[in-house]
Design a protein around this motif. Structure first.
Motif, PDB file in Angstrom:
ATOM      1  N   LYS A 121      54.049  81.966  10.539  1.00 27.10           N
ATOM      2  CA  LYS A 121      52.705  82.313  10.099  1.00 27.10           C
ATOM      3  C   LYS A 121      52.686  83.798   9.750  1.00 27.10           C
ATOM      4  O   LYS A 121      52.711  84.649  10.628  1.00 27.10           O
ATOM      5  N   LEU A 122      52.636  84.086   8.453  1.00 28.85           N
ATOM      6  CA  LEU A 122      52.639  85.478   8.027  1.00 28.85           C
ATOM      7  C   LEU A 122      51.257  86.112   8.157  1.00 28.85           C
ATOM      8  O   LEU A 122      51.135  87.281   8.514  1.00 28.85           O
ATOM      9  N   GLY A 123      50.219  85.362   7.862  1.00 34.18           N
ATOM     10  CA  GLY A 123      48.884  85.927   7.979  1.00 34.18           C
ATOM     11  C   GLY A 123      47.874  85.186   7.125  1.00 34.18           C
ATOM     12  O   GLY A 123      48.049  84.025   6.766  1.00 34.18           O
ATOM     13  N   LYS A 124      46.811  85.908   6.774  1.00 39.64           N
ATOM     14  CA  LYS A 124      45.697  85.333   6.037  1.00 39.64           C
ATOM     15  C   LYS A 124      45.150  86.391   5.096  1.00 39.64           C
ATOM     16  O   LYS A 124      45.156  87.584   5.395  1.00 39.64           O
ATOM     17  N   THR A 125      44.662  85.950   3.924  1.00 39.84           N
ATOM     18  CA  THR A 125      44.071  86.889   2.975  1.00 39.84           C
ATOM     19  C   THR A 125      42.907  86.241   2.245  1.00 39.84           C
ATOM     20  O   THR A 125      42.850  85.013   2.107  1.00 39.84           O
ATOM     21  N   TRP A 126      41.976  87.066   1.786  1.00 37.44           N
ATOM     22  CA  TRP A 126      40.917  86.630   0.883  1.00 37.44           C
ATOM     23  C   TRP A 126      41.310  87.016  -0.536  1.00 37.44           C
ATOM     24  O   TRP A 126      41.978  88.036  -0.757  1.00 37.44           O
ATOM     25  N   LEU A 127      40.885  86.195  -1.500  1.00 39.56           N
ATOM     26  CA  LEU A 127      41.217  86.416  -2.900  1.00 39.56           C
ATOM     27  C   LEU A 127      39.932  86.442  -3.727  1.00 39.56           C
ATOM     28  O   LEU A 127      39.041  85.615  -3.524  1.00 39.56           O
ATOM     29  N   GLU A 160      43.361  91.433   4.143  1.00 39.72           N
ATOM     30  CA  GLU A 160      44.635  90.857   4.568  1.00 39.72           C
ATOM     31  C   GLU A 160      44.854  91.134   6.061  1.00 39.72           C
ATOM     32  O   GLU A 160      44.594  92.247   6.531  1.00 39.72           O
ATOM     33  N   LYS A 161      45.342  90.138   6.764  1.00 42.42           N
ATOM     34  CA  LYS A 161      45.596  90.287   8.194  1.00 42.42           C
ATOM     35  C   LYS A 161      46.906  89.607   8.554  1.00 42.42           C
ATOM     36  O   LYS A 161      47.189  88.497   8.093  1.00 42.42           O
ATOM     37  N   GLY A 162      47.703  90.265   9.387  1.00 42.64           N
ATOM     38  CA  GLY A 162      48.921  89.648   9.911  1.00 42.64           C
ATOM     39  C   GLY A 162      48.581  88.582  10.931  1.00 42.64           C
ATOM     40  O   GLY A 162      47.437  88.437  11.370  1.00 42.64           O
ATOM     41  N   ASN A 163      49.616  87.857  11.350  1.00 43.98           N
ATOM     42  CA  ASN A 163      49.374  86.690  12.191  1.00 43.98           C
ATOM     43  C   ASN A 163      49.138  87.027  13.662  1.00 43.98           C
ATOM     44  O   ASN A 163      48.815  86.142  14.456  1.00 43.98           O
ATOM     45  N   GLY A 164      49.319  88.279  14.080  1.00 37.95           N
ATOM     46  CA  GLY A 164      49.218  88.572  15.512  1.00 37.95           C
ATOM     47  C   GLY A 164      50.480  88.131  16.219  1.00 37.95           C
ATOM     48  O   GLY A 164      51.569  88.191  15.667  1.00 37.95           O
ATOM     49  N   HIS A 165      50.364  87.635  17.427  1.00 38.57           N
ATOM     50  CA  HIS A 165      51.541  87.262  18.221  1.00 38.57           C
ATOM     51  C   HIS A 165      51.944  85.820  17.971  1.00 38.57           C
ATOM     52  O   HIS A 165      51.120  84.921  17.908  1.00 38.57           O
ATOM     53  N   SER A 166      53.243  85.612  17.812  1.00 34.40           N
ATOM     54  CA  SER A 166      53.783  84.269  17.650  1.00 34.40           C
ATOM     55  C   SER A 166      54.070  83.664  19.009  1.00 34.40           C
ATOM     56  O   SER A 166      54.646  84.298  19.890  1.00 34.40           O
ATOM     57  N   LEU A 167      53.665  82.424  19.196  1.00 39.29           N
ATOM     58  CA  LEU A 167      53.921  81.735  20.464  1.00 39.29           C
ATOM     59  C   LEU A 167      55.408  81.465  20.655  1.00 39.29           C
ATOM     60  O   LEU A 167      55.894  81.387  21.774  1.00 39.29           O
ATOM     61  N   ALA A 168      56.153  81.351  19.540  1.00 43.31           N
ATOM     62  CA  ALA A 168      57.559  80.974  19.648  1.00 43.31           C
ATOM     63  C   ALA A 168      58.439  82.132  20.135  1.00 43.31           C
ATOM     64  O   ALA A 168      59.326  81.947  20.953  1.00 43.31           O
ATOM     65  N   SER A 169      58.174  83.351  19.638  1.00 40.66           N
ATOM     66  CA  SER A 169      59.110  84.432  19.942  1.00 40.66           C
ATOM     67  C   SER A 169      58.451  85.724  20.403  1.00 40.66           C
ATOM     68  O   SER A 169      59.143  86.665  20.765  1.00 40.66           O
TER      69      SER A 169
END
Length: 242
Positions: A121-127, A160-169
């Motif tokens: 999950k890289l993140g989210k953005t508005w367009l 634009e926002k990054g994904n925060g913390h990944s549960l996997a790593s």
């Protein structure tokens, strides 16, 4: 008997003149309805309000400072949003259309290495993708009015926002930035007019949109690449011709 004939003729003439005067008064009386509806030439301005489905292509790549990650790919979420467009008709056949609307997308990385590294999950953005097209409208099908078009799109990315913390790593993406980008656009659609002003519209557009992006992995490692969005815009809505 001889005297009654002229009197009868005068009476008949007076009756005819009276009927003509009454008819003229009926025609010109301001409160009476016109004998037929007068159709005015349509205004050159037209607006549409649509529900718009945005369906991007799941394609792209992710690179680290050491180079492109082999087998990397990207995925983007689809959305449904409201949309407004404004058209101006230069002639009955030639028009220009400006499409206005905004949407958002979740951005993810595909592939086992990406997901294991916390890039699933890289993140989210508005367009904000205003699109201007030149159109040709076919006018020989009655109420059914198909059209085709082509033009240019300029997409602005914001929030634009990054994904925060990944549960996997425990990894996280920060400082996500996607470059505003020009792209081409083609479209096909139709209006079905119920009367001179109101109609039903269906429209399909294809945008050719491949912006570059960059971000930081755990605030240190640069992550970058190209997002091959190339979305389909599928709209259904109402037309109003002024």
């Amino acid at each position: 008997m001889k005297k009654s004939v002229p009197g009868t003729a005068v009476s008949a003439a007076a009756l005819v003149l009276g009927m003509q005067a009454a008819s003229a008064a009926d025609v010109h009386a301001p409160g009476n309805a016109a004998p037929f509806a007068v159709t005015q030439a349509p205004s050159p301005w037209q607006v549409r309000v649509r529900a718009l489905g945005v369906v991007p292509r799941d394609k792209g790549h992710v690179s680290l400072p050491t180079g492109r990650i082999a087998g990397s790919d990207m995925e983007f979420s689809s959305t449904v949003v409201p949309e407004l467009d404004i058209s101006y008709f230069f002639t009955d056949n030639l028009a220009a259309e400006l499409v206005l609307g905004t949407t958002y997308s979740h951005i993810g990385g595909e592939g086992s290495f990406l997901k294991g590294a916390g890039l699933g999950k890289l993140g989210k953005t508005w367009l904000l993708p205003p699109t201007l097209t030149a159109q040709y409208h076919f006018t020989n099908f009655g109420a059914f009015k198909p059209y085709i078009g082509a033009g240019v799109n300029y997409t602005i990315f914001y929030n634009e926002k990054g994904n925060g913390h990944s549960l996997a790593s425990g990894s996280r993406i920060s400082s996500l930035h996607i470059k505003d980008t020009f792209g081409g656009a083609v479209q096909v659609g139709f209006d079905y007019m119920f009367d001179q002003h109101w109609g039903f519209n269906m429209d399909v557009k294809k945008l050719f949109l491949q912006p570059k992006y960059n971000a930081r992995l755990n605030d240190t490692t640069r992550v970058h690449g190209k997002a091959k969005l190339d979305p389909w815009l599928i709209g259904v809505g109402i037309t109003y011709r002024f």
